[in-house]
Design a protein around this motif. Sequence first.
Motif, PDB file in Angstrom:
ATOM      1  N   TRP A  89       0.923 -11.971   3.828  1.00  0.00           N
ATOM      2  CA  TRP A  89       1.574 -11.212   2.759  1.00  0.00           C
ATOM      3  C   TRP A  89       1.167 -11.733   1.383  1.00  0.00           C
ATOM      4  O   TRP A  89       0.908 -10.961   0.460  1.00  0.00           O
ATOM      5  CB  TRP A  89       3.099 -11.238   2.928  1.00  0.00           C
ATOM      6  N   ARG A 122      -2.239 -10.643   0.535  1.00  0.00           N
ATOM      7  CA  ARG A 122      -2.180  -9.226   0.228  1.00  0.00           C
ATOM      8  C   ARG A 122      -1.778  -9.004  -1.238  1.00  0.00           C
ATOM      9  O   ARG A 122      -2.381  -8.219  -1.961  1.00  0.00           O
ATOM     10  CB  ARG A 122      -1.133  -8.622   1.167  1.00  0.00           C
ATOM     11  N   THR A 159      -4.298  -7.613  -4.142  1.00  0.00           N
ATOM     12  CA  THR A 159      -3.855  -6.401  -4.827  1.00  0.00           C
ATOM     13  C   THR A 159      -3.958  -6.577  -6.341  1.00  0.00           C
ATOM     14  O   THR A 159      -4.365  -5.668  -7.062  1.00  0.00           O
ATOM     15  CB  THR A 159      -2.401  -6.075  -4.443  1.00  0.00           C
ATOM     16  N   THR A 211       4.756  -6.510  -6.508  1.00  0.00           N
ATOM     17  CA  THR A 211       4.067  -5.288  -6.126  1.00  0.00           C
ATOM     18  C   THR A 211       3.340  -4.780  -7.351  1.00  0.00           C
ATOM     19  O   THR A 211       3.247  -5.444  -8.354  1.00  0.00           O
ATOM     20  CB  THR A 211       5.093  -4.243  -5.689  1.00  0.00           C
ATOM     21  N   LEU A 212       2.823  -3.577  -7.257  1.00  0.00           N
ATOM     22  CA  LEU A 212       2.220  -2.973  -8.435  1.00  0.00           C
ATOM     23  C   LEU A 212       3.306  -2.673  -9.459  1.00  0.00           C
ATOM     24  O   LEU A 212       3.071  -2.612 -10.644  1.00  0.00           O
ATOM     25  CB  LEU A 212       1.519  -1.673  -8.060  1.00  0.00           C
ATOM     26  N   LYS A 271       2.944   3.108   6.477  1.00  0.00           N
ATOM     27  CA  LYS A 271       3.712   2.447   5.420  1.00  0.00           C
ATOM     28  C   LYS A 271       3.466   0.945   5.434  1.00  0.00           C
ATOM     29  O   LYS A 271       3.314   0.319   4.393  1.00  0.00           O
ATOM     30  CB  LYS A 271       5.209   2.732   5.607  1.00  0.00           C
ATOM     31  N   LEU A 272       3.431   0.361   6.649  1.00  0.00           N
ATOM     32  CA  LEU A 272       3.195  -1.074   6.751  1.00  0.00           C
ATOM     33  C   LEU A 272       1.816  -1.417   6.213  1.00  0.00           C
ATOM     34  O   LEU A 272       1.624  -2.384   5.486  1.00  0.00           O
ATOM     35  CB  LEU A 272       3.303  -1.530   8.213  1.00  0.00           C
ATOM     36  N   LEU A 273       0.844  -0.617   6.597  1.00  0.00           N
ATOM     37  CA  LEU A 273      -0.547  -0.871   6.247  1.00  0.00           C
ATOM     38  C   LEU A 273      -0.775  -0.755   4.751  1.00  0.00           C
ATOM     39  O   LEU A 273      -1.506  -1.534   4.157  1.00  0.00           O
ATOM     40  CB  LEU A 273      -1.432   0.129   6.985  1.00  0.00           C
ATOM     41  N   SER A 274      -0.130   0.224   4.134  1.00  0.00           N
ATOM     42  CA  SER A 274      -0.395   0.460   2.717  1.00  0.00           C
ATOM     43  C   SER A 274       0.625  -0.252   1.850  1.00  0.00           C
ATOM     44  O   SER A 274       0.485  -0.283   0.636  1.00  0.00           O
ATOM     45  CB  SER A 274      -0.344   1.945   2.427  1.00  0.00           C
ATOM     46  N   GLY A 275       1.656  -0.837   2.466  1.00  0.00           N
ATOM     47  CA  GLY A 275       2.689  -1.544   1.708  1.00  0.00           C
ATOM     48  C   GLY A 275       3.233  -0.721   0.563  1.00  0.00           C
ATOM     49  O   GLY A 275       3.538  -1.249  -0.497  1.00  0.00           O
ATOM     50  N   LEU A 291      -1.484  -3.658  -1.244  1.00  0.00           N
ATOM     51  CA  LEU A 291      -0.236  -2.979  -1.583  1.00  0.00           C
ATOM     52  C   LEU A 291      -0.540  -1.789  -2.485  1.00  0.00           C
ATOM     53  O   LEU A 291      -1.289  -1.901  -3.446  1.00  0.00           O
ATOM     54  CB  LEU A 291       0.691  -3.949  -2.312  1.00  0.00           C
TER      55      LEU A 291
END
Lengths: 362, 201
Positions: A119, A122, A126, A329-330, B13-17, B167
């Motif tokens: 996470w 990720r 991002t 997040t974004l 949804k999980l994949l694209s967060g 994300l």
Amino acid sequence: MTEVFTTSATTLLLLAQFGGGLKAAAGAPLLPRVRGMLDLRTFILLGTVLGLLAAASIIGRVLRRSADTTLNPAMVKTFRSRVNAWWTMYAILIAGFLVDFVFLSTATTVVLFGLVSFWALREYITMTPTRRGDHRTLFWTFFLFTPLQYVLVGIGSFCFELYTTMIPVYASLFIPARIAISGDPKRFLERVAKIQAGLLICVYALSHAPALLSLELHTSAGQPWAGSRAGLLFYFVLLVQLNDVFQYVWGQLLGKHVIAEQINSSKTWEGVIGGLMSSMLLSMLLYWATPFSLWEAPCIALVVSLAGFAGTMTMSAVKRDRGVSDYGTLVQGHAGVLDRIDSICFAAPVFFHITRYFFSAL
Amino acid sequence: MKLTAAVLSLAAKLLSGATVRWFECQPDSCQRIYFANHTSHLDALILWASLPRLVREVTRPVAAKDYWIKGPLRRYIAQTFNALLIDRDEIKVHNSPIDLMLKEMGSKYSLIVFPEGTRNTGEEMQEFKSGLYHLSRKRPDLELMPVYIDNLNRVLPRGEFLPVPLLSSITIGPPIWLEPKENKHDFLNRARAAVRRLKDI
């Protein structure tokens, strides 16, 4: 019917022997591994922390309700969201320990840390601009190197050489090669460095925390230590997190000289030094939960806290470079996993290596 | 069918967060046209999956027939999402896709459309095709909801088949309508600006 039973019983026996053989081959006898997960001291430590968290939650509630408080409402809000984040974190960690305790393994905890790494990476990628040509490289980074690192850590000491070299050597060489093959030379070095740094910090560094679970611990005098490795891991996470809190609190109370205004305006020399002292004191209060002696504990706490501070500063610099306040997040405004674990990432390798060289049977 | 849809949308949804934000508007099962920028094959799936279940049940993504009838898997997925397939090659006056959409919508369904027509590769959005204007002229009661999809092109760019789990975020903005006497060009520019604006919120 009886035949089936006999066969399965034999298979089980064979499997058990095979498993035992593997462990013997890995130089780790079966017994300490079983014994090492949880013990009374760990339960006392966990209970104390839960009690403190409950107290913190109540204080947060009271602060929010009381209208005539002199405190800044934004600070109360930060405090409450922090406390909630800790609840989640410790609940997950303790659930992992309990499952492992029941099944006599370390797998759940290792997998949990693996998910946190995944996470965090990720969130990091991002926030970091990459180009079309990096797509396949990123795919292998997420779905090969990250899980593989945790599989190797899960196997334990037997794979020590592999899990300490796989990412810094092989993944770090694979990344530029794969990007080169994709045929886009634009900002090549920059793109390579971004992905390498992300993998190193979010995955490699953090994986040293669950790697503690595979050590055969003893005291520095060589006496075997009967405590629990899960307890030591918990102690480490607690120490680093509380060090962040101490730095914040001392910074708010006494902070005057900001270290690097443009990187992180809330880190002051007063805060950091006050935080270091408090962490050293805390480690002496909690030394009974570790294989360290009363004077060793604060020395280790000093190094670990410095590394944690370095982590926060580094990840702040990345955020400032990208012009964001949180990884989350974004969407701006709520902090992400990486914001919470930046100090743990940097402190984990140094804590692991100190413990491994001075407090474990190599 | 419902189970597949649930599983697929959860996986997506999980994949694209994806974080979903309803900006100055609320989810509603009234008839709407969601129009979004198009950057990835996952767009329609993720946008559809991020709607609340009751809204999702009455919302149909509009997709290209030539792509979605190739092979049993694509056909199955299109069916699962109750996609409205439009023939891009056979557009004729008496059989226009606008009429087909209006007929299929009836008085129940909402649609998800991508007015850029094709997935854009660059940073900037392309000009909108005129379908949105014609739909709105024939059914002025429909709420036109602008949607900005961010970062999905990095999750699954054009021509790739393996996704990277970054994300992404979906922002749904307040509805717009066709103003009286507004001409096609002005309306399409305004619609495009409404989507573009959500990027910076």
